[in-house]
Design an enzyme around this catalytic site. Structure first.
Site, PDB file in Angstrom:
ATOM      1  N   PRO A 422      87.725 -76.695   9.201  1.00  0.00           N
ATOM      2  CA  PRO A 422      86.616 -76.441   8.277  1.00  0.00           C
ATOM      3  C   PRO A 422      86.313 -77.679   7.443  1.00  0.00           C
ATOM      4  O   PRO A 422      87.220 -78.287   6.869  1.00  0.00           O
ATOM      5  CB  PRO A 422      87.147 -75.304   7.393  1.00  0.00           C
ATOM      6  N   GLN A 500      85.249 -69.210   7.810  1.00  0.00           N
ATOM      7  CA  GLN A 500      86.212 -69.268   6.709  1.00  0.00           C
ATOM      8  C   GLN A 500      85.539 -68.716   5.457  1.00  0.00           C
ATOM      9  O   GLN A 500      84.567 -69.288   4.972  1.00  0.00           O
ATOM     10  CB  GLN A 500      86.684 -70.704   6.465  1.00  0.00           C
ATOM     11  N   TYR A 581      90.972 -73.070  -4.841  1.00  0.00           N
ATOM     12  CA  TYR A 581      89.852 -72.150  -5.000  1.00  0.00           C
ATOM     13  C   TYR A 581      90.387 -70.797  -5.483  1.00  0.00           C
ATOM     14  O   TYR A 581      91.574 -70.649  -5.759  1.00  0.00           O
ATOM     15  CB  TYR A 581      89.056 -72.058  -3.695  1.00  0.00           C
ATOM     16  N   ARG A 629      94.404 -69.614   5.263  1.00  0.00           N
ATOM     17  CA  ARG A 629      94.736 -71.002   4.918  1.00  0.00           C
ATOM     18  C   ARG A 629      95.424 -71.023   3.566  1.00  0.00           C
ATOM     19  O   ARG A 629      94.944 -70.417   2.605  1.00  0.00           O
ATOM     20  CB  ARG A 629      93.492 -71.888   4.893  1.00  0.00           C
ATOM     21  N   ARG A 723      88.421 -85.360  10.272  1.00  0.00           N
ATOM     22  CA  ARG A 723      87.764 -86.660  10.388  1.00  0.00           C
ATOM     23  C   ARG A 723      87.591 -87.131  11.833  1.00  0.00           C
ATOM     24  O   ARG A 723      86.561 -87.722  12.161  1.00  0.00           O
ATOM     25  CB  ARG A 723      88.517 -87.697   9.558  1.00  0.00           C
TER      26      ARG A 723
END
Length: 784
Positions: A422, A500, A581, A629, A723
């Site tokens: 993600p 997600q 989060y 996650r 990446r």
């Protein structure tokens, strides 16, 4: 504080090649002696004195292993030393791993070793022949005084360096003690390979590291966790009793022969890191500057390479200050890389008990690749027969790399082990994914990955990180996502697409990443909520603490978003409980300061994230998998630990999670992560092998070789890469092409099949040169 030595920073010392440069070396180990020999050989006018408090024949440990790379440097710098060493070397290629009475041998590794005492004799002789003054049985003068009376002071006085201690306020050392006890011993016979033997005793697991260092002797290191060492009673035994007990435990490896010691004592390995390596005209070398665990055989190697680099820099640079700066600049990244590998290796042995249930051959592969320096591809080049046997045991069809084997999660079978991680794109309008998302996710689905994940999709407008974050709080958004999933299922059949779900919590209402990551919006902010009223960082908005009623509302927002995700035909749903989060904020003790039923112990901090998981699982289709996650560490004191991560993973698995996506950090702004290649994968490894739950590994996994290595070693089930997929949307297809793989694990779209082989970049059929001028019997100089 000791007085600053002459030539402190800002004052350029005399040129290092000036006549009669006086050098004081503290410590007569291999690094100090070799530095003395090199410096004297390069400039015989130098006055060099080595102080060593022990006798010329005192040594600790028995054998020394040197790499071909190090030997090449020695050969180039001092052929005489190289010739003397070469005559003493014992060479071998094999590594034996003995696990549960099964021995597996891997060849092609290439080792060279000799006795440590003989190494010191060679270096002492070389120093004397060059005119270096060696002072044994003599403590070196005070470091500050040496700095005043000499042009250069080299501190090669080991892990307990008195020089480093004297200037600790400048060098700023960090010393980390680890979990195992070990003892250096010897056996009077040569092992025929580098041998690792595992002993499972009633007190716990112990391991033997052994290798030959002469025609009639081997080094033997016995190592175990501190608690095992105490349970076995080693803390109450004297040296003789410890040696006898070790010989009895590893009688099979030793063929019933005894072990011997040399003032051997049980000790704990300490990793030494210094913020600076030099102070004025004082410089650290070898273990005084840095240490790396013996399991990768690097202590003497690093010290010798330090000496080579320091001598070269002193010859190349115009001033002493420049030379010491250049030395540190050259060596520090090499040492940091070695220390990362050594840390991975020592932690593997610390956690050895996690891997005992692995099949012996996979266990052997795991051990060989523990430091991440030996990889699947590298090992295949060294010993193809061994590697192919490991692959067969894992279940790889012939010619199939591990990354292209399928993996099943509930009713979903992924055709390979590659996940597009993600990645927030910050390109939605009012939460609505558009053409950019279609192209971004569609391109990566066409690129061959087994699973493509969306960015964090927010469950409410207030749950966004930035105004550009995507959402699933409306039917219109679900329809937009359905357009993307339909494209993936139609145009990239066999590729799964996952969503997600998350909520930003206290990290919301910020600017787009490229406008200022985690910086609050200048205007149009929305109110934030979190477990506790703690801002993310100074200047961030302070969130409101969530009430019980708001917790219920949030749970309903997640379930409503999950229902829309199912209608949008996502194949997998991941609950985002990481990176600080909202749900992650409940899990970490640094961000959850509640005193009600949702704060305090880990069990209470887990309560709301598990309630959300259960609610989502209840509405998510039974045959479709759910993952979670997590941040396995906060990289901050007092935060989530690896032990906590295992408990968190177990809790979610018990509630029906099909896999745990193991990330780290981004929970608090003052984190101190330990970056490096694959730096987060050890946390996934631990969760998988301790919690016994499938995992997705993330974190600077950059090559297909890394993916193959991690999967085949049993450290992860899936690998998520971010990446690399930004750099190359077709990363997985290209990984297959580079490995010569064509099979069901990856499928080239017919439109792209012509690109399944790399294009030629230039002529490759030119005739090769057969001779050089030096080969010709009557070669003359040009123009003669």
């Amino acid at each position: 504080m000791p007085p600053a030595p002459p030539g402190a920073r800002g004052t350029a010392r005399q040129a290092p090649t000036a006549p009669h440069l006086s050098v004081a070396i503290v410590g007569g180990g291999p690094g100090g002696l070799y530095a003395a020999a090199l410096l004297k050989r390069l400039d015989p006018s130098r006055n060099i004195t080595v102080w060593e408090r022990n006798t010329p024949h005192d040594t600790f440990g028995f054998g020394v292993v040197l790499s071909d790379e190090t030997l090449g440097g020695i050969e180039h710098a001092d052929p005489e030393v190289y010739t003397a060493l070469k005559a003493e070397f014992v060479r071998w290629d094999d590594i034996d791993i003995v696990h549960r009475n099964t021995r597996h041998t891997s060849g092609g590794h290439g080792f060279a070793a000799l006795g440590r005492r003989r190494l010191l004799e060679i270096l002492q002789h070389r120093c004397r022949s060059l005119g270096v003054e060696l002072r044994f049985r003599e403590e070196a003068p005070d470091p500050a005084r040496l700095a005043q009376t000499h042009d250069l002071v080299i501190a090669a006085d080991g892990v307990h360096s008195t020089t480093r201690t004297a200037f600790a306020d400048v060098f700023r050392p960090h010393v980390t003690a680890h979990r195992c006890r070990y003892i250096w011993l010897a056996a009077d016979f040569p092992f025929d390979a580098f041998r690792f033997e595992i002993a499972e005793t009633g007190h716990g697991v112990m391991q033997l590291h052994g290798y030959p260092y002469s025609a009639d002797a081997s080094t033997v290191i016995v190592e175990m966790r501190e608690e095992v060492w105490r349970a076995a009673g080693f803390d109450e035994l004297d040296e003789t009793e410890s040696v006898e007990r070790c010989a009895k435990i590893f009688a099979d490896a030793l063929g019933g022969r005894p072990l011997r010691s040399n003032n051997s004592a049980w000790t704990t390995f300490r990793t030494v890191v210094n913020e600076r390596w030099s102070h004025g005209n004082v410089v650290l070398l070898g273990d005084a500057a840095h240490t790396a665990h013996f399991s990768i055989g690097s202590g003497t190697k690093l010290a010798v390479e330090d000496a080579l680099a320091l001598a070269a820099c002193l010859s190349e640079q115009p001033t002493l200050t420049d030379a010491l700066d250049a030395y540190e600049a050259e060596r520090r990244p090499v040492v940091a890389s070695t220390q990362r590998a050594a840390r991975a290796s020592l932690e593997w042995f610390e956690n050895l008990a996690l891997y005992l249930r692995q099949p012996p051959r996979q266990f052997a592969f795991n051990l060989l690749t523990r430091s991440r320096r030996v990889t699947h591809d590298n090992l295949r080049l060294r010993d193809a027969h061994f590697t192919e046997a490991v692959e067969r045991g894992f279940g790889c069809p012939p010619g199939t790399p591990p990354m292209f084997t399928p993996f099943r999660l509930r009713g979903l079978t992924l055709r390979n082990r590659v996940v597009v991680s993600p990645m927030d794109m910050y390109s939605a309008a009012d939460g609505l994914p558009g053409d950019f998302h279609l192209v971004h996710l569609g391109a990566r689905a066409l690129g061959g990955a087994g699973l493509v994940m969306t960015e964090m999709v927010c469950v409410s407008p207030e749950g966004r990180i930035t105004p550009g974050c995507a959402g699933l709080w409306s039917g219109r958004q679900a329809e937009a996502w359905r357009r993307i999933t339909d494209f993936v299922h139609t145009r990239a059949p066999g590729t799964a697409v996952g969503v997600q779900l998350g909520h930003s919590g206290r990290k919301g209402s910020t600017r787009l990443m490229w406008e200022g990551m985690d910086e609050p919006l200048d205007e149009d902010n929305w109110p934030l909520v979190a477990p506790s009223p703690l801002p993310y960082k100074p200047g961030s908005q302070t969130p409101r603490e969530l009430s019980r009623a708001q917790l219920t509302d949030l749970r309903e927002q997640f379930t409503a978003a999950a229902v829309r995700a199912a209608r949008a035909r996502f194949d997998l749903l991941e609950l985002h409980c990481a990176h600080g989060y909202l749900l992650s904020g409940f899990l970490s003790p640094l961000t959850n300061r509640r005193t009600d039923a949702y704060g305090g112990t880990l069990e209470k901090r887990l309560r709301f994230p598990l309630e959300v998981f259960d609610a989502v699982r209840a509405v998510w289709p039974e045959d479709r998998p759910m993952t979670v996650r997590i941040s396995a560490t906060d990289w901050a004191e007092g935060g989530t630990t690896a032990e906590d991560a295992v408990a968190i993973a177990r809790a979610f698995a018990d509630h029906g999670a099909d896999a745990i996506d193991v990330s780290t950090g981004q929970v608090v702004a003052d984190e101190e992560p330990e970056f490096g290649r694959s730096y987060q994968t050890p946390f996934a490894d631990r969760v998988r092998n301790e919690a016994r739950v499938p995992v997705i590994a993330v974190g600077a996994i950059s090559s297909w070789d890394d993916v193959n290595s991690l999967i085949l070693a049993g450290r992860t089930d899936l690998c998520a890469l971010a990446r690399p997929h930004l750099y190359d949307p077709h990363w997985t297809l290209h990984a297959a092409a580079e490995q010569g793989y064509e099979g069901p694990g990856v499928v080239w779209p017919p439109q792209y099949r012509a690109g399944s082989r790399p294009p030629r970049t230039g002529r490759t059929d030119a005739p090769k040169p057969r001779l050089t001028l030096s080969d010709l019997p009557f070669a003359e100089a040009p123009g003669a």
